[in-house]
Write an enzyme that holds these catalytic residues in place. Structure first.
Site, PDB file in Angstrom:
ATOM      1  N   VAL A 168       0.840  -1.204   0.000  1.00 42.84           N
ATOM      2  CA  VAL A 168       0.000   0.000   0.000  1.00 42.84           C
ATOM      3  C   VAL A 168       0.872   1.250   0.000  1.00 42.84           C
ATOM      4  O   VAL A 168       0.586   2.221  -0.712  1.00 42.84           O
ATOM      5  CB  VAL A 168      -0.963  -0.001   1.203  1.00 42.84           C
ATOM      6  N   ASP A 169       1.947   1.239   0.771  1.00 48.13           N
ATOM      7  CA  ASP A 169       2.883   2.360   0.753  1.00 48.13           C
ATOM      8  C   ASP A 169       3.492   2.535  -0.634  1.00 48.13           C
ATOM      9  O   ASP A 169       3.634   3.659  -1.131  1.00 48.13           O
ATOM     10  CB  ASP A 169       4.003   2.145   1.777  1.00 48.13           C
TER      11      ASP A 169
END
Length: 377
Positions: A168-169
Site C-alpha cells: 500500500v505504501d
C-alpha cells in the site's frame, strides 16, 4: 546529462516509505530533493532493523537515494522562516503528517501558496483529509486488511494474508509521483500550483481492479485462491520434480501447445477456458502428474521454447544472479560515508534521452545543512 525532471526542486518532509519512495523516484528522474527532518533525524526507518551496516539501516537505504538532508524544528519560528524561504524557490512540498498537522504549524497549502503560488503541495495521509476517518493514522498492514487486499490474499486454509512488502505504501508512492508530475505539467499551462490529497486507503482500494469489479458486478464475495487465478486456468503454480513452476496459460492455443508438449490428450471439456475453470481441480491434478516428471529448469526451457508463458519462483540468491536483471542495471552500488560499500535496487525507468541517474547516496541527518540553510537566510 540532464534528467527529465532537472530543474524541479522538492521539499520532502515525509518519513518511512510512501513519501520517501515517491521522492526517490522523482530524484532518480533528475529532480533536486531536499529531505527535511527534525533535528537528529526523524525518519523512523533510520532505526528499523536489523539488518544494519555500520549502524545504517537497510530499510532507510531502500528509499532515500538522490536526496540532500537538512534538519529543521518546524515548531520554532526561526526554522519555519528558513523553511518558507526554501518554499519560495521550490516546486513541490511533500509530507505525510496526520491530517491537520501542517496547518497547525502554519505551513498548510493555503499558507504556502501565498509564499509561492506555483507550489505543488502533496499530502499523504492514511484516510485522506476529509471523511469520518480523516484523523486516524495510516499503517500499511492495517490498510491491507481494511482495503480487501488481505481478504483475497492467501488460501481458504491460511486465512487472510498480507502481501510480503508494504504494497500500500509502494502504490501510494507511485500515485503520488503521478499526481505530482500531472500537477507540474498543468502548472506549465496555468502558472498555478495545486494541492494533492492522497489517501493510503484510496490507493489500496484502487488496486483491487478486476477482483473489485467482479464483486461490483455480481455482489459475490471473492474467494482466496492462493496461487490460482480467479478467471483463468491453468494459471497457477504447479509442483515439478524439484520445486515449482508458474504457468500462465491465457489462451486456448497456448493450452493446446502445452498438452502437446507434455504428451497429454485432454478431454473435450477442457477445450475452452470456461471449461478448464469449471474443472480446475481435475485439470490441476492431471497436469501435475506430467509436470512432476521433470525439473523446473527443464520445464521452463521447454515451455519458453514452445511459447508457453511460464517461470520459476526465484529465491533472492537466484534473483540477484539473474543475467537479465544484471543487464538491466537493476542492482547498483555506492559508497556510503558511514556504512561503506552498499548495494541498492536500481530504477526500472529506462528513458532513452534523459535516463535516470544515481547522483547521491542516502544522506545522513543534516548532511547538507550549511548549503541550504545559509542559502535560505
Amino acid at each position: 546529462m540532464t534528467g527529465a525532471l532537472s530543474g524541479i526542486r522538492i521539499l520532502d518532509l515525509s518519513r518511512v516509505l510512501a513519501g520517501p519512495y515517491c521522492s526517490m523516484i522523482l530524484g532518480d528522474l533528475g529532480a533536486e530533493v531536499i529531505k527535511v527532518e527534525a533535528p537528529g533525524g526523524s525518519d523512523e526507518t533510520r532505526n528499523w532493523g536489523p539488518p544494519f551496516q555500520e549502524g545504517v539501516s537497510a530499510y532507510y537505504l531502500s528509499a532515500n537515494r538522490n536526496k540532500e538532508s537538512i534538519t529543521l524544528d518546524l515548531r520554532h519560528a526561526e526554522d519555519r522562516h528558513a523553511f518558507l524561504k526554501l518554499v519560495e524557490e521550490s516546486d513541490v512540498v511533500l509530507h505525510n503528517f496526520k491530517t491537520g498537522t501542517m496547518e497547525k504549524l502554519g505551513l498548510g497549502y493555503d499558507e504556502l501558496r501565498l509564499v509561492n503560488p506555483g507550489i505543488v503541495y502533496c499530502g499523504i495521509t492514511g484516510f485522506g483529509e476529509t471523511g469520518p476517518l480523516k484523523d486516524l493514522p495510516g499503517y500499511d498492514f492495517i490498510l491491507q486488511g481494511m482495503s480487501g487486499l488481505m481478504q483475497i490474499t492467501g488460501t481458504p486454509e491460511s486465512g487472510p494474508q498480507k502481501v510480503g512488502v508494504a504494497i500500500v505504501d509502494i502504490l501510494t508512492g507511485l500515485y503520488a509521483c503521478i499526481g505530482i508530475q500531472a500537477a507540474l505539467l498543468e502548472r506549465g499551462a496555468s502558472g498555478e500550483g495545486q494541492k494533492l490529497d492522497l489517501s493510503l486507503y484510496d490507493c489500496a482500494v484502487s488496486s483491487l481492479v478486476n477482483i473489485g469489479s467482479n464483486y461490483l458486478m455480481t455482489g459475490k464475495e471473492p474467494v482466496r485462491r492462493g496461487n490460482t487465478h480467479a478467471q483463468i486456468a491453468p494459471y497457477q503454480t504447479f509442483r515439478t520434480k524439484d520445486s515449482q513452476v508458474i504457468l500462465a496459460v491465457g489462451t486456448n492455443t497456448q493450452f493446446d501447445v502445452l498438452c502437446q508438449l507434455i504428451g497429454w490428450d485432454p478431454p473435450a471439456s477442457f477445450a475452452t477456458n470456461a471449461g478448464r475453470v469449471a474443472h480446475r481441480e481435475t485439470l490441476t491434478s492431471m497436469l501435475e502428474l506430467y509436470l512432476h516428471e521433470r525439473t523446473t529448469a527443464e520445464w521452463v526451457e521447454a515451455m519458453r521454447t514452445a511459447g508457453i508463458p511460464c517461470g520459476p519462483i526465484h529465491t533472492f540468491e537466484e534473483l540477484t544472479r539473474d543475467p537479465q536483471l544484471e543487464h538491466r542495471n537493476m542492482w547498483i552500488s555506492g559508497e556510503h560515508p558511514v556504512a561503506g560499500p552498499i548495494r541498492m535496487i536500481g530504477s526500472p525507468l529506462k528513458l532513452s534521452r534523459t535516463p535516470v541517474t544515481y547522483r547521491l547516496i542516502p544522506p545522513e541527518p543534516g548532511q547538507h545543512q550549511t548549503k541550504w540553510i545559509k542559502r535560505s537566510e
